[in-house]
Design an enzyme around this catalytic site. Structure first.
Site, PDB file in Angstrom:
ATOM      1  N   SER A  14      -3.315  -7.705   2.801  1.00 46.51           N
ATOM      2  CA  SER A  14      -3.659  -7.367   4.261  1.00 46.51           C
ATOM      3  C   SER A  14      -3.920  -8.730   4.898  1.00 46.51           C
ATOM      4  CB  SER A  14      -4.509  -6.372   4.298  1.00 46.51           C
ATOM      5  OG  SER A  14      -4.212  -5.099   4.149  1.00 46.51           O
ATOM      6  N   HIS A  57       0.937  -1.172  -0.047  1.00 46.73           N
ATOM      7  CA  HIS A  57       0.005  -0.113  -0.062  1.00 46.73           C
ATOM      8  C   HIS A  57       0.952   1.267   0.032  1.00 46.73           C
ATOM      9  CE1 HIS A  57      -3.171  -2.521   2.314  1.00 46.73           C
ATOM     10  NE2 HIS A  57      -3.673  -2.213   1.198  1.00 46.73           N
ATOM     11  N   ARG A 100      -2.218  -6.323  -8.596  1.00 44.77           N
ATOM     12  CA  ARG A 100      -1.155  -7.349  -8.577  1.00 44.77           C
ATOM     13  C   ARG A 100      -1.078  -8.575  -9.280  1.00 44.77           C
ATOM     14  NH1 ARG A 100      -3.418  -8.597  -2.589  1.00 44.77           N
ATOM     15  NH2 ARG A 100      -5.107  -8.332  -3.745  1.00 44.77           N
ATOM     16  N   LYS A 141     -18.589  -5.529   7.360  1.00 41.24           N
ATOM     17  CA  LYS A 141     -17.326  -6.137   7.301  1.00 41.24           C
ATOM     18  C   LYS A 141     -16.599  -5.848   8.710  1.00 41.24           C
ATOM     19  CE  LYS A 141     -13.458  -7.158   4.419  1.00 41.24           C
ATOM     20  NZ  LYS A 141     -12.873  -6.666   3.044  1.00 41.24           N
TER      21      LYS A 141
END
Length: 164
Positions: free
Chosen positions: A127, A17, A90, A41
C-alpha cells in the site's frame, strides 16, 4: 462453520490484498476483512473510507464481509467466533515479522494463523508503494481495483488543493 479473518490497514486496498481475500474465500465458509483502526497511525484514508473501498472491491464474494476493529486482533476474533487469522507472506522478511505476531496471537488466544504466499505478480506490492506512486500521478491501474484508483486520484487532488 469455519470463519477466518483477513486483518490489515488496507491504506489503500491493493490487488495483492484482493488476491489473498479471494483465495481465503475459496477455502473457507466465511471471511471477515478487518480494518485496523490505529489511532497512533495517520493513514491517507479514514477507516470508513477504507471500509467503503473494501466493500466495493469484495462485492463479488458472497462469503466476505468487511468490518473495522481497534485493540487486539485476538479480541476481535473471539467476539466474532473466528477460528483462524489469514496473513499473506511476500518475502522472508514478512515471515520473520508475521511469525512473531502469529505466535503471540496463539499464546494469547489459541487462534491459529494461516499463511498464504503472495501471488508472484503481487509479491512486490504494498500500500505504501501505491500511495507514493499515486501521489506523483503515476499509473497505479495494474496495482489496485479501478474504484480505488479513482479514490486515490480524488484524495491526492483534494490534498493538493488544500495544501495550495
Amino acid at each position: 462453520m469455519r470463519r477466518v479473518v483477513c486483518p490489515g490497514s488496507f491504506d489503500p486496498v491493493t490487488n495483492g490484498h484482493i488476491d489473498i481475500i479471494r483465495r481465503a474465500a475459496k477455502q473457507n465458509e466465511e471471511v471477515i476483512v478487518a480494518v485496523l483502526v490505529n489511532v497512533n497511525k495517520r493513514g491517507l484514508f479514514t477507516a470508513d473510507e477504507k471500509l467503503e473501498m473494501l466493500r466495493e472491491a469484495t462485492k463479488e464474494f458472497d462469503n466476505v464481509t468487511v468490518a473495522k476493529f481497534d485493540g487486539l486482533l485476538v479480541d476481535f476474533c473471539r467476539a466474532h467466533d473466528v477460528s483462524a487469522i489469514v496473513r499473506s507472506l511476500r518475502s522472508v522478511s514478512d515471515f520473520d515479522y508475521e511469525l512473531q505476531i502469529a505466535q503471540m496471537n496463539y499464546q494469547l488466544s489459541g487462534i491459529d494463523t494461516l499463511f498464504l504466499t503472495a501471488n508472484p505478480k503481487y509479491s512486490f506490492l504494498s500500500s505504501s508503494l501505491v500511495r507514493e506512486i499515486a501521489q506523483y500521478n503515476g499509473d497505479v491501474s495494474a496495482l489496485v481495483p479501478p474504484y480505488v484508483e479513482e479514490r486515490l486520484r480524488a484524495k491526492y487532488a483534494e490534498l493538493a488543493k488544500k495544501n495550495g
